[in-house]
Write a protein that holds these residues in place. Structure first.
Motif, mmCIF file in Angstrom:
data_model
loop_
_atom_site.group_PDB
_atom_site.id
_atom_site.type_symbol
_atom_site.label_atom_id
_atom_site.label_comp_id
_atom_site.label_asym_id
_atom_site.label_seq_id
_atom_site.Cartn_x
_atom_site.Cartn_y
_atom_site.Cartn_z
ATOM 1 N N ARG A 19 7.435 -1.123 7.919
ATOM 2 C CA ARG A 19 6.942 -0.148 6.937
ATOM 3 C C ARG A 19 7.902 1.026 6.807
ATOM 4 O O ARG A 19 8.176 1.506 5.702
ATOM 5 C CB ARG A 19 5.544 0.330 7.326
ATOM 6 C CG ARG A 19 4.952 1.323 6.364
ATOM 7 C CD ARG A 19 4.641 0.681 5.033
ATOM 8 N NE ARG A 19 4.132 1.674 4.106
ATOM 9 C CZ ARG A 19 4.374 1.686 2.810
ATOM 10 N NH1 ARG A 19 5.090 0.725 2.258
ATOM 11 N NH2 ARG A 19 3.888 2.618 2.046
ATOM 12 N N LEU A 23 9.933 2.253 3.482
ATOM 13 C CA LEU A 23 9.912 3.625 2.987
ATOM 14 C C LEU A 23 11.334 4.160 2.802
ATOM 15 O O LEU A 23 11.612 4.873 1.827
ATOM 16 C CB LEU A 23 9.125 4.528 3.938
ATOM 17 C CG LEU A 23 7.623 4.284 4.001
ATOM 18 C CD1 LEU A 23 7.006 5.070 5.143
ATOM 19 C CD2 LEU A 23 6.960 4.620 2.683
ATOM 20 N N GLU A 26 12.883 2.624 -0.332
ATOM 21 C CA GLU A 26 12.279 3.173 -1.542
ATOM 22 C C GLU A 26 12.597 4.654 -1.726
ATOM 23 O O GLU A 26 12.047 5.299 -2.612
ATOM 24 C CB GLU A 26 10.766 2.979 -1.506
ATOM 25 C CG GLU A 26 10.335 1.534 -1.563
ATOM 26 C CD GLU A 26 8.840 1.348 -1.395
ATOM 27 O OE1 GLU A 26 8.131 2.323 -1.030
ATOM 28 O OE2 GLU A 26 8.368 0.218 -1.612
ATOM 29 N N ARG A 28 11.707 7.203 0.029
ATOM 30 C CA ARG A 28 10.522 8.038 0.221
ATOM 31 C C ARG A 28 10.614 8.874 1.482
ATOM 32 O O ARG A 28 9.741 9.698 1.736
ATOM 33 C CB ARG A 28 9.267 7.157 0.255
ATOM 34 C CG ARG A 28 9.064 6.489 -1.117
ATOM 35 C CD ARG A 28 7.728 5.883 -1.339
ATOM 36 N NE ARG A 28 6.648 6.729 -0.906
ATOM 37 C CZ ARG A 28 5.519 6.246 -0.392
ATOM 38 N NH1 ARG A 28 5.355 4.952 -0.251
ATOM 39 N NH2 ARG A 28 4.559 7.049 -0.032
ATOM 40 N N ILE A 29 11.687 8.669 2.272
ATOM 41 C CA ILE A 29 11.894 9.473 3.473
ATOM 42 C C ILE A 29 13.122 10.342 3.227
ATOM 43 O O ILE A 29 14.241 9.841 3.082
ATOM 44 C CB ILE A 29 12.084 8.596 4.724
ATOM 45 C CG1 ILE A 29 10.829 7.767 4.965
ATOM 46 C CG2 ILE A 29 12.398 9.469 5.928
ATOM 47 C CD1 ILE A 29 10.908 6.839 6.150
ATOM 48 N N LYS A 47 6.302 12.725 7.861
ATOM 49 C CA LYS A 47 5.836 11.408 7.429
ATOM 50 C C LYS A 47 5.407 11.496 5.967
ATOM 51 O O LYS A 47 4.621 12.378 5.600
ATOM 52 C CB LYS A 47 4.651 10.985 8.299
ATOM 53 C CG LYS A 47 4.060 9.648 7.956
ATOM 54 C CD LYS A 47 2.921 9.359 8.909
ATOM 55 C CE LYS A 47 2.169 8.117 8.532
ATOM 56 N NZ LYS A 47 1.031 7.889 9.430
ATOM 57 N N ASP A 50 0.835 8.528 1.974
ATOM 58 C CA ASP A 50 0.582 7.162 1.531
ATOM 59 C C ASP A 50 -0.310 7.212 0.303
ATOM 60 O O ASP A 50 -1.488 7.562 0.408
ATOM 61 C CB ASP A 50 -0.098 6.372 2.653
ATOM 62 C CG ASP A 50 -0.204 4.893 2.347
ATOM 63 O OD1 ASP A 50 0.071 4.498 1.198
ATOM 64 O OD2 ASP A 50 -0.570 4.140 3.252
#
Length: 62
Positions: A19, A23, A26, A28-29, A47, A50
């Motif tokens: 996961r 992330l 994508e 997203r981090i 974090k 979601d």
């Protein structure tokens, strides 16, 4: 600045390594960089939220 691997962040965030890798892919981090085959994530990164866990509120009209 210290960096952690996906495995280390997975333990910290209580997620699977897969996961965390998803992330990263994508974007997203924030601050995650790909070095060879390894994602490096700044240790102070929060974090990501979601979107599957957000509650949809319906507008109730009188």
């Amino acid at each position: 600045m210290e960096f952690l691997t996906t495995t280390e962040m997975a333990e910290k965030w209580k997620l699977s390594r897969r996961r965390v890798t998803t992330l990263c892919r994508e974007n997203r981090i924030e601050g995650a960089i790909l070095k060879g085959n390894t994602w490096l994530i700044p240790e102070d990164t929060k974090k990501p939220e979601d979107p599957r866990r957000t509650r949809k509120t319906e507008k109730i009209e009188d």
